[in-house]
Scaffold this motif. Structure first.
Motif, PDB file in Angstrom:
ATOM      1  N   ASP A  29       0.860  -1.432  -0.546  1.00 28.10           N
ATOM      2  CA  ASP A  29      -0.378  -0.005   0.024  1.00 28.10           C
ATOM      3  C   ASP A  29       0.606   1.055   0.443  1.00 28.10           C
ATOM      4  OD1 ASP A  29       0.808  -1.013   2.570  1.00 28.10           O
ATOM      5  OD2 ASP A  29      -0.732   0.027   3.545  1.00 28.10           O
ATOM      6  N   ARG A  30       2.222   1.666  -0.945  1.00 30.03           N
ATOM      7  CA  ARG A  30       3.005   1.907  -1.085  1.00 30.03           C
ATOM      8  C   ARG A  30       3.121   1.923  -2.745  1.00 30.03           C
ATOM      9  NH1 ARG A  30       5.801   4.431   3.087  1.00 30.03           N
ATOM     10  NH2 ARG A  30       4.643   3.388   4.834  1.00 30.03           N
ATOM     11  N   ARG A  31       2.202   3.497  -3.231  1.00 37.42           N
ATOM     12  CA  ARG A  31       1.931   3.810  -4.510  1.00 37.42           C
ATOM     13  C   ARG A  31       2.595   5.172  -4.840  1.00 37.42           C
ATOM     14  NH1 ARG A  31      -2.291   0.444  -5.418  1.00 37.42           N
ATOM     15  NH2 ARG A  31      -2.546   0.534  -7.394  1.00 37.42           N
ATOM     16  N   THR A  32       2.905   5.035  -6.756  1.00 29.62           N
ATOM     17  CA  THR A  32       3.545   5.861  -6.957  1.00 29.62           C
ATOM     18  C   THR A  32       2.769   6.279  -8.287  1.00 29.62           C
ATOM     19  OG1 THR A  32       5.725   5.511  -7.485  1.00 29.62           O
ATOM     20  CG2 THR A  32       4.720   6.329  -9.355  1.00 29.62           C
ATOM     21  N   VAL A  33       1.981   7.286  -8.075  1.00 28.71           N
ATOM     22  CA  VAL A  33       1.127   7.695  -9.304  1.00 28.71           C
ATOM     23  C   VAL A  33       1.583   8.559  -9.963  1.00 28.71           C
ATOM     24  CG1 VAL A  33      -1.368   9.450  -9.582  1.00 28.71           C
ATOM     25  CG2 VAL A  33      -0.162   8.520  -6.792  1.00 28.71           C
ATOM     26  N   VAL A  34       1.009   9.072 -11.496  1.00 31.60           N
ATOM     27  CA  VAL A  34       1.732   9.027 -12.716  1.00 31.60           C
ATOM     28  C   VAL A  34       0.050  10.201 -13.152  1.00 31.60           C
ATOM     29  CG1 VAL A  34       0.995   7.360 -14.192  1.00 31.60           C
ATOM     30  CG2 VAL A  34       2.545   9.905 -14.900  1.00 31.60           C
ATOM     31  N   ALA A  35      -0.071  11.266 -13.019  1.00 25.04           N
ATOM     32  CA  ALA A  35      -0.842  12.624 -13.286  1.00 25.04           C
ATOM     33  C   ALA A  35      -0.220  12.529 -15.139  1.00 25.04           C
ATOM     34  CB  ALA A  35      -0.771  13.733 -13.159  1.00 25.04           C
ATOM     35  N   LEU A  36      -1.323  12.530 -16.418  1.00 26.46           N
ATOM     36  CA  LEU A  36      -1.267  12.602 -17.739  1.00 26.46           C
ATOM     37  C   LEU A  36      -1.663  13.028 -18.224  1.00 26.46           C
ATOM     38  CD1 LEU A  36       0.733   9.470 -19.837  1.00 26.46           C
ATOM     39  CD2 LEU A  36      -1.297   9.806 -20.396  1.00 26.46           C
ATOM     40  N   ALA A  37      -1.235  13.558 -19.290  1.00 31.56           N
ATOM     41  CA  ALA A  37      -2.127  14.144 -20.295  1.00 31.56           C
ATOM     42  C   ALA A  37      -1.964  14.015 -21.933  1.00 31.56           C
ATOM     43  CB  ALA A  37      -2.590  16.029 -20.485  1.00 31.56           C
ATOM     44  N   LEU A  38      -2.750  14.376 -23.051  1.00 33.45           N
ATOM     45  CA  LEU A  38      -2.190  13.669 -24.620  1.00 33.45           C
ATOM     46  C   LEU A  38      -1.685  14.870 -24.812  1.00 33.45           C
ATOM     47  CD1 LEU A  38      -4.597  11.143 -25.511  1.00 33.45           C
ATOM     48  CD2 LEU A  38      -2.500  10.927 -24.775  1.00 33.45           C
ATOM     49  N   ARG A  39      -0.651  14.995 -26.155  1.00 34.94           N
ATOM     50  CA  ARG A  39      -0.617  16.265 -26.364  1.00 34.94           C
ATOM     51  C   ARG A  39      -0.827  16.208 -28.167  1.00 34.94           C
ATOM     52  NH1 ARG A  39       4.020  19.102 -24.523  1.00 34.94           N
ATOM     53  NH2 ARG A  39       4.731  19.568 -26.370  1.00 34.94           N
ATOM     54  N   ASP A  40      -0.914  17.664 -28.527  1.00 31.98           N
ATOM     55  CA  ASP A  40      -1.519  17.043 -30.527  1.00 31.98           C
ATOM     56  C   ASP A  40      -0.162  16.917 -31.516  1.00 31.98           C
ATOM     57  OD1 ASP A  40      -0.424  19.477 -30.464  1.00 31.98           O
ATOM     58  OD2 ASP A  40      -1.356  21.123 -30.545  1.00 31.98           O
ATOM     59  N   ASP A  41       1.160  16.676 -30.295  1.00 36.14           N
ATOM     60  CA  ASP A  41       2.153  15.710 -31.580  1.00 36.14           C
ATOM     61  C   ASP A  41       3.072  14.528 -31.236  1.00 36.14           C
ATOM     62  OD1 ASP A  41       3.161  16.901 -29.008  1.00 36.14           O
ATOM     63  OD2 ASP A  41       4.317  18.520 -30.301  1.00 36.14           O
ATOM     64  N   GLY A  42       3.639  14.819 -31.651  1.00 40.22           N
ATOM     65  CA  GLY A  42       4.283  13.428 -30.526  1.00 40.22           C
ATOM     66  C   GLY A  42       6.089  13.317 -29.897  1.00 40.22           C
ATOM     67  N   VAL A  43       5.862  14.361 -28.762  1.00 39.81           N
ATOM     68  CA  VAL A  43       6.696  14.893 -27.962  1.00 39.81           C
ATOM     69  C   VAL A  43       6.555  14.023 -26.787  1.00 39.81           C
ATOM     70  CG1 VAL A  43       7.712  16.380 -26.521  1.00 39.81           C
ATOM     71  CG2 VAL A  43       7.621  16.562 -29.409  1.00 39.81           C
ATOM     72  N   ALA A  44       6.875  13.564 -26.234  1.00 32.95           N
ATOM     73  CA  ALA A  44       6.426  13.485 -25.287  1.00 32.95           C
ATOM     74  C   ALA A  44       7.527  13.463 -23.842  1.00 32.95           C
ATOM     75  CB  ALA A  44       6.964  11.435 -24.593  1.00 32.95           C
ATOM     76  N   ARG A  45       7.097  14.060 -22.916  1.00 32.25           N
ATOM     77  CA  ARG A  45       7.932  14.659 -22.102  1.00 32.25           C
ATOM     78  C   ARG A  45       7.345  13.943 -20.436  1.00 32.25           C
ATOM     79  NH1 ARG A  45       6.428  21.677 -21.622  1.00 32.25           N
ATOM     80  NH2 ARG A  45       3.832  20.123 -21.996  1.00 32.25           N
TER      81      ARG A  45
END
Length: 392
Positions: A54-70
């Protein structure tokens, strides 16, 4: 020790908004894991029995309108950027190799990275780093779940575990098995994952800790095992040499009945390495059977025997781990053992809830008396695997 009382999901959402100037599309999380029993059996095609915590890693994520990942995180000031089309293990480094490695590995499993939208991601976590609780698999499993959803890939959890392992092996460069990702993705509340490391068959086994009034206590010795690379490689080489001398594909193919033959063939050190793996595989099978037939209070002797085997036959314990285990055993633990690769890290103990405070105090006192660095001691609950989180 991490702060398990804070709202990691809310912190991840806030961190995303602060870093990227917009709200996330969603939140996904994955747990760390601890191995209840089955150590150094994975690379010998054997059996392991980990559980999600019960210890967790959380990712908040949103898509982009290009092919770049940050990607960005609460544990780094940097925001790292790469074009999806340029992803390859050769260009990845640092902590960002974990999430970017998963995106690359999804491509290796059939995702068309040239046609998919990019993304912004922000990570936060309360999985302790350095205690052997697999904070890395939590990152991989969280981002794997997130991208599987937003890219509409429809991969199942076992495939996502293979994706995470591929990322860790090729993008990060760590020669790990699939145990950590399987636990993080397949875990369930008050249950552990019985994994066959040869076939990759996995079965969720109820533990029954909650109704039995038991807690799983982690004793992090704060002894770094970063120096263990040579010892790990040496142990693995001994196992391979033992299998070759006994004319089997791997030590998985031996049983306890074969140890008498092994004594006549192997030198003393190789024999002891082989004996640990063979008996540890048997202990994993016995633990699963014992849980089913007799319940969780009956597995303590198997945990104790596992520690003795790692201490004496595999020789991967250290004085701090031995002290943690012996003190826990004298102060209420039904069973205790070191967990993880060894040469440092953490021990675990299965403890009746009403004795946890006494046990913790006794271990801290014993470490102080021995002149050791104070350990971090905390309970974990066997918990649900990776999931989408409600908006914070």
């Amino acid at each position: 020790m991490s702060d398990s009382t804070r709202n990691v999901s809310a912190d991840a959402a806030d961190g995303f908004a602060s870093r990227y100037g917009r709200e996330p599309l969603g939140l996904w999380s994955a747990p760390g894991r601890v191995n209840l029993i089955g150590e150094h059996t994975d690379y010998n095609d054997g059996f392991v029995f980990p559980l999600a915590i019960d210890r967790r890693t959380v990712v908040a994520l949103a898509l982009r309108d290009d092919g770049v990942a940050r990607v960005a995180s609460s544990f780094s000031d940097d925001t790292v950027e790469v074009a999806l089309a340029d992803l390859s293990p050769a260009v990845l480094s640092g902590w960002s190799a974990y999430p970017f490695g998963v995106a690359w590995a999804l491509g290796q499993h059939g995702a068309d990275l040239d046609a998919l939208p990019g993304f912004d991601a922000y990570f936060d976590s309360d999985v302790p780093v350095g205690a052997g609780l697999s904070s890395s698999a939590a990152i991989e499993s969280a981002i794997g779940m997130a991208l599987n959803d937003v890219w509409n890939l429809d991969f199942d959890r076992r495939t996502l575990a293979r994706v995470g392992q591929l990322a860790e092996n090729k993008a990060v460069g760590a020669p790990t098995g699939i145990m950590d990702q399987s636990a993080s993705l397949l875990g369930e509340r008050d249950a552990a994952v019985f994994l066959d490391c040869r076939s990759l068959d996995a079965e969720v086994i109820p533990l029954g800790f909650e109704p039995a009034g038991l807690e799983l206590v982690i004793i992090d010795t704060n002894v770094s095992h970063s120096h263990a690379t040579g010892g790990y490689a040496e142990r693995r080489a001994s196992c391979e040499a033992g299998a070759a001398a006994l004319h089997v594909r791997s030590l998985r193919d031996l049983t306890v009945d074969d140890l008498e033959r092994a004594e006549a063939v192997l030198d003393d050190v190789t024999l002891r390495r082989v004996r640990h793996v063979v008996t540890e595989n048997a202990r994993v099978l016995d633990a699963v059977r014992t849980l089913r037939e007799d319940g969780p209070r009956a597995i303590g002797e198997l945990l104790d025997a596992s520690h003795v085997s790692m201490r004496d036959d595999f020789e991967i314990s250290v004085p701090e781990l031995d002290l943690a285990v012996s003190t826990a055993q004298r102060n209420g633990a039904l069973g205790a053992r070191m967990t993880g690769g060894g040469f440092g890290g953490a021990a675990i103990a299965v403890v009746p809830s009403h004795l946890v405070a006494q046990l913790s105090e006794s271990v801290r006192d014993a470490f102080a008396a021995a002149g050791y660095t104070a350990p971090d001691i905390f309970s974990v609950q066997p918990s649900e695997g990776a999931r989408a989180e409600p908006s914070a």
